[in-house]
Design a protein around this motif. Structure first.
Motif, PDB file in Angstrom:
ATOM      1  N   SER A 127      31.819  22.321  34.240  1.00 51.67           N
ATOM      2  CA  SER A 127      32.830  22.395  35.286  1.00 51.67           C
ATOM      3  C   SER A 127      33.285  23.822  35.569  1.00 51.67           C
ATOM      4  O   SER A 127      34.014  24.052  36.540  1.00 51.67           O
ATOM      5  CB  SER A 127      34.042  21.533  34.912  1.00 51.67           C
ATOM      6  N   THR A 128      32.887  24.771  34.754  1.00 52.50           N
ATOM      7  CA  THR A 128      33.209  26.165  35.039  1.00 52.50           C
ATOM      8  C   THR A 128      32.480  26.586  36.307  1.00 52.50           C
ATOM      9  O   THR A 128      31.265  26.373  36.444  1.00 52.50           O
ATOM     10  CB  THR A 128      32.784  27.075  33.868  1.00 52.50           C
ATOM     11  N   THR A 129      33.211  27.178  37.234  1.00 52.31           N
ATOM     12  CA  THR A 129      32.639  27.526  38.534  1.00 52.31           C
ATOM     13  C   THR A 129      32.738  29.030  38.790  1.00 52.31           C
ATOM     14  O   THR A 129      33.635  29.711  38.284  1.00 52.31           O
ATOM     15  CB  THR A 129      33.370  26.800  39.678  1.00 52.31           C
ATOM     16  N   ALA A 130      31.799  29.509  39.578  1.00 57.24           N
ATOM     17  CA  ALA A 130      31.826  30.885  40.082  1.00 57.24           C
ATOM     18  C   ALA A 130      31.692  30.794  41.594  1.00 57.24           C
ATOM     19  O   ALA A 130      30.616  30.454  42.116  1.00 57.24           O
ATOM     20  CB  ALA A 130      30.694  31.702  39.470  1.00 57.24           C
ATOM     21  N   VAL A 131      32.790  31.067  42.297  1.00 58.82           N
ATOM     22  CA  VAL A 131      32.843  30.886  43.752  1.00 58.82           C
ATOM     23  C   VAL A 131      32.827  32.247  44.426  1.00 58.82           C
ATOM     24  O   VAL A 131      33.567  33.165  44.028  1.00 58.82           O
ATOM     25  CB  VAL A 131      34.109  30.100  44.152  1.00 58.82           C
ATOM     26  N   ARG A 132      32.018  32.379  45.450  1.00 58.38           N
ATOM     27  CA  ARG A 132      31.920  33.627  46.178  1.00 58.38           C
ATOM     28  C   ARG A 132      33.270  34.034  46.772  1.00 58.38           C
ATOM     29  O   ARG A 132      33.988  33.207  47.342  1.00 58.38           O
ATOM     30  CB  ARG A 132      30.915  33.498  47.318  1.00 58.38           C
ATOM     31  N   SER A 133      33.590  35.322  46.638  1.00 58.55           N
ATOM     32  CA  SER A 133      34.786  35.892  47.249  1.00 58.55           C
ATOM     33  C   SER A 133      34.414  37.299  47.698  1.00 58.55           C
ATOM     34  O   SER A 133      34.539  38.264  46.940  1.00 58.55           O
ATOM     35  CB  SER A 133      35.948  35.938  46.246  1.00 58.55           C
ATOM     36  N   GLY A 134      33.891  37.395  48.925  1.00 57.84           N
ATOM     37  CA  GLY A 134      33.368  38.672  49.392  1.00 57.84           C
ATOM     38  C   GLY A 134      32.118  39.031  48.609  1.00 57.84           C
ATOM     39  O   GLY A 134      31.174  38.248  48.506  1.00 57.84           O
ATOM     40  N   ASP A 181      32.259  39.589  45.429  1.00 56.08           N
ATOM     41  CA  ASP A 181      32.566  39.199  44.051  1.00 56.08           C
ATOM     42  C   ASP A 181      32.412  37.691  43.881  1.00 56.08           C
ATOM     43  O   ASP A 181      32.147  36.956  44.835  1.00 56.08           O
ATOM     44  CB  ASP A 181      34.001  39.592  43.685  1.00 56.08           C
ATOM     45  N   TYR A 182      32.607  37.257  42.629  1.00 53.40           N
ATOM     46  CA  TYR A 182      32.718  35.842  42.302  1.00 53.40           C
ATOM     47  C   TYR A 182      34.054  35.640  41.605  1.00 53.40           C
ATOM     48  O   TYR A 182      34.480  36.475  40.793  1.00 53.40           O
ATOM     49  CB  TYR A 182      31.605  35.404  41.349  1.00 53.40           C
ATOM     50  N   LEU A 183      34.722  34.540  41.910  1.00 45.83           N
ATOM     51  CA  LEU A 183      35.919  34.147  41.182  1.00 45.83           C
ATOM     52  C   LEU A 183      35.523  33.050  40.206  1.00 45.83           C
ATOM     53  O   LEU A 183      35.039  31.983  40.613  1.00 45.83           O
ATOM     54  CB  LEU A 183      37.011  33.642  42.128  1.00 45.83           C
ATOM     55  N   ILE A 184      35.745  33.299  38.929  1.00 46.42           N
ATOM     56  CA  ILE A 184      35.319  32.370  37.888  1.00 46.42           C
ATOM     57  C   ILE A 184      36.522  31.652  37.316  1.00 46.42           C
ATOM     58  O   ILE A 184      37.530  32.278  36.953  1.00 46.42           O
ATOM     59  CB  ILE A 184      34.557  33.116  36.772  1.00 46.42           C
ATOM     60  N   ASN A 185      36.407  30.322  37.241  1.00 50.77           N
ATOM     61  CA  ASN A 185      37.451  29.485  36.661  1.00 50.77           C
ATOM     62  C   ASN A 185      36.812  28.420  35.778  1.00 50.77           C
ATOM     63  O   ASN A 185      35.779  27.832  36.134  1.00 50.77           O
ATOM     64  CB  ASN A 185      38.280  28.803  37.758  1.00 50.77           C
ATOM     65  N   ARG A 207      37.729  37.849  38.387  1.00 53.37           N
ATOM     66  CA  ARG A 207      36.912  38.419  39.465  1.00 53.37           C
ATOM     67  C   ARG A 207      35.762  39.225  38.862  1.00 53.37           C
ATOM     68  O   ARG A 207      35.986  40.201  38.142  1.00 53.37           O
ATOM     69  CB  ARG A 207      37.779  39.304  40.361  1.00 53.37           C
ATOM     70  N   VAL A 208      34.545  38.793  39.185  1.00 48.27           N
ATOM     71  CA  VAL A 208      33.348  39.434  38.635  1.00 48.27           C
ATOM     72  C   VAL A 208      32.494  39.941  39.784  1.00 48.27           C
ATOM     73  O   VAL A 208      32.110  39.162  40.664  1.00 48.27           O
ATOM     74  CB  VAL A 208      32.540  38.438  37.774  1.00 48.27           C
TER      75      VAL A 208
END
Length: 386
Positions: free
Chosen positions: A137-144, A146-150, A221-222
């Motif tokens: 369930s850990t996600t890495a969502v595109r943000s520009g 970067d990726y936002l990881i939760n 933010r990665v």
């Protein structure tokens, strides 16, 4: 095919064996008592491992590593496996997956890990996702860019001693013949980055001093530059770089089983009851016979897989068979050791109860015994269309 060691391999085995005996064994009781490795001791062992040429033996020579082939590395793991895990992991073998690093990642993560300046860990398992990696369930969502990881990972070995983590996270879904599946992507993430929290997990019976941890990511933010490989290529990276970890478990299981059997045989030869060594009693002697037979079989399976690895022919089944048999043989051999030692085998003043406790996890991590059996069975059935 034969397993006659070269002069160089004999020298490697003796070097590692001498290091383990002189630098690791003397500290096992202290680590067991503290459930930790004192920082000064950890630093000293790492420095001595670097000085002796044992550090990063699994990495190619062109990267500054030992450049050992698969069979030689398996022999190293066998000898290191005899010692407490918390101590032998200080003779670090950085994750092979770091060889997938490109560009600036090499200078920031790969090469410092090879030099012993930075330390890695790997995070796949979650509270709700163990053997079924795609259920993470850990996600890495595109943000520009970067990726936002939760998300949260747990059972992450020695994360409390690491500087960065190779993280696997879901980056969307993809259609497959069996329906939609999560796309898994790998990243390298600094553990001191904003949004990352490392917590030591609950105390475990196995491998005291070598802690399992939880890593929580909250809007971490990665940058895209810290993605390892292409987006969605996480499973490909696992297949390319992580399969050998099962061979490592097999080799360390063989090494530890050898140490346990040697100690148990000596006990059976010197412990007397009814005016004779207990090993003379058929009930004890047969247990020793079963143990040495299983140990030799486990070692042959492991060396065979390593030989095939060097010759480009090791399959998932080869690694799975070695891991399955060696880890389960270790469990049986340590259990027999407790039985042969009797009540003394359960006392903390002897290491037998520690070997017994430590053996249990080998059938779980890096793929449970059930997963290994699934891999083996699938390899038999698939060619027949089943």
């Amino acid at each position: 095919m034969h397993f006659a060691l070269t002069d160089e391999q004999h020298m490697i085995v003796q070097t590692v064996r001498d290091f383990v005996t002189a630098e690791l064994y003397p500290h096992e009781d202290e680590v067991e008592r503290l459930d930790d490795v004192p920082p000064d001791l950890a630093r000293s062992i790492r420095q001595k491992a670097v000085a002796s040429g044992l550090y990063a033996a699994n990495m190619p020579a062109e990267l500054g590593g030992g450049g050992l082939d698969g069979l030689s590395m398996t022999l190293v793991e066998r000898e290191l496996g005899k010692a407490s895990f918390a101590l032998q992991m200080l003779v670090a073998r950085p994750g092979n997956i770091l060889q997938a690093c490109e560009g600036e990642q090499r200078e920031r993560y790969l090469l410092p890990a090879v030099r012993g300046e930075r330390h890695d860990c790997l995070a796949m398992t979650e509270p709700g996702a163990g053997s079924d990696i795609r259920s993470m369930s850990t996600t890495a969502v595109r943000s520009g860019t970067d990726y936002l990881i939760n998300g949260t990972k747990h059972f992450i070995s020695h994360a409390d001693a690491a500087d960065f983590v190779v993280l696997f996270a879901a980056t969307g879904t993809e259609d497959t013949p069996r329906g939609p599946k999560k796309r898994i992507t790998a990243f390298v993430v600094d553990l001191d980055a904003p949004g990352v929290t490392v917590r030591r997990g609950s105390a475990a019976v196995s491998h005291r001093g070598y802690h399992q941890c939880e890593i929580a990511f909250e809007d971490c933010r990665v940058p895209e530059a810290q993605r390892l490989g292409a987006e969605g290529a996480g499973f490909d990276l696992m297949s390319e770089w992580l399969g050998a970890s099962r061979l490592t478990v097999a080799a360390t299981s063989v090494g530890r089983a050898r140490r346990v059997l040697d100690m148990t045989t000596e006990w059976a030869a010197t412990r007397e009851q009814f005016q004779q060594p207990v090993g003379r009693f058929q009930g004890v002697g047969f247990q020793l016979a079963d143990s040495v037979t299983e140990l030799e079989a486990a070692e042959l399976l492991t060396l065979h897989a390593a030989w095939k690895l060097d010759n480009g022919g090791m399959t998932d089944r080869d690694a799975a068979m070695a891991k399955l048999y060696a880890s389960e043989a270790l469990g049986r051999i340590t259990d027999r050791a407790v039985q042969i030692y009797g009540g003394m085998g359960l006392l903390a003043e002897l290491p037998i109860e520690r070997f017994w406790r430590d053996a249990r996890v080998e059938r779980i991590w890096d793929g449970t015994s059930e997963i290994q059996r699934h891999i083996i069975a699938r390899s038999l059935l698939r060619p027949l269309g089943a």
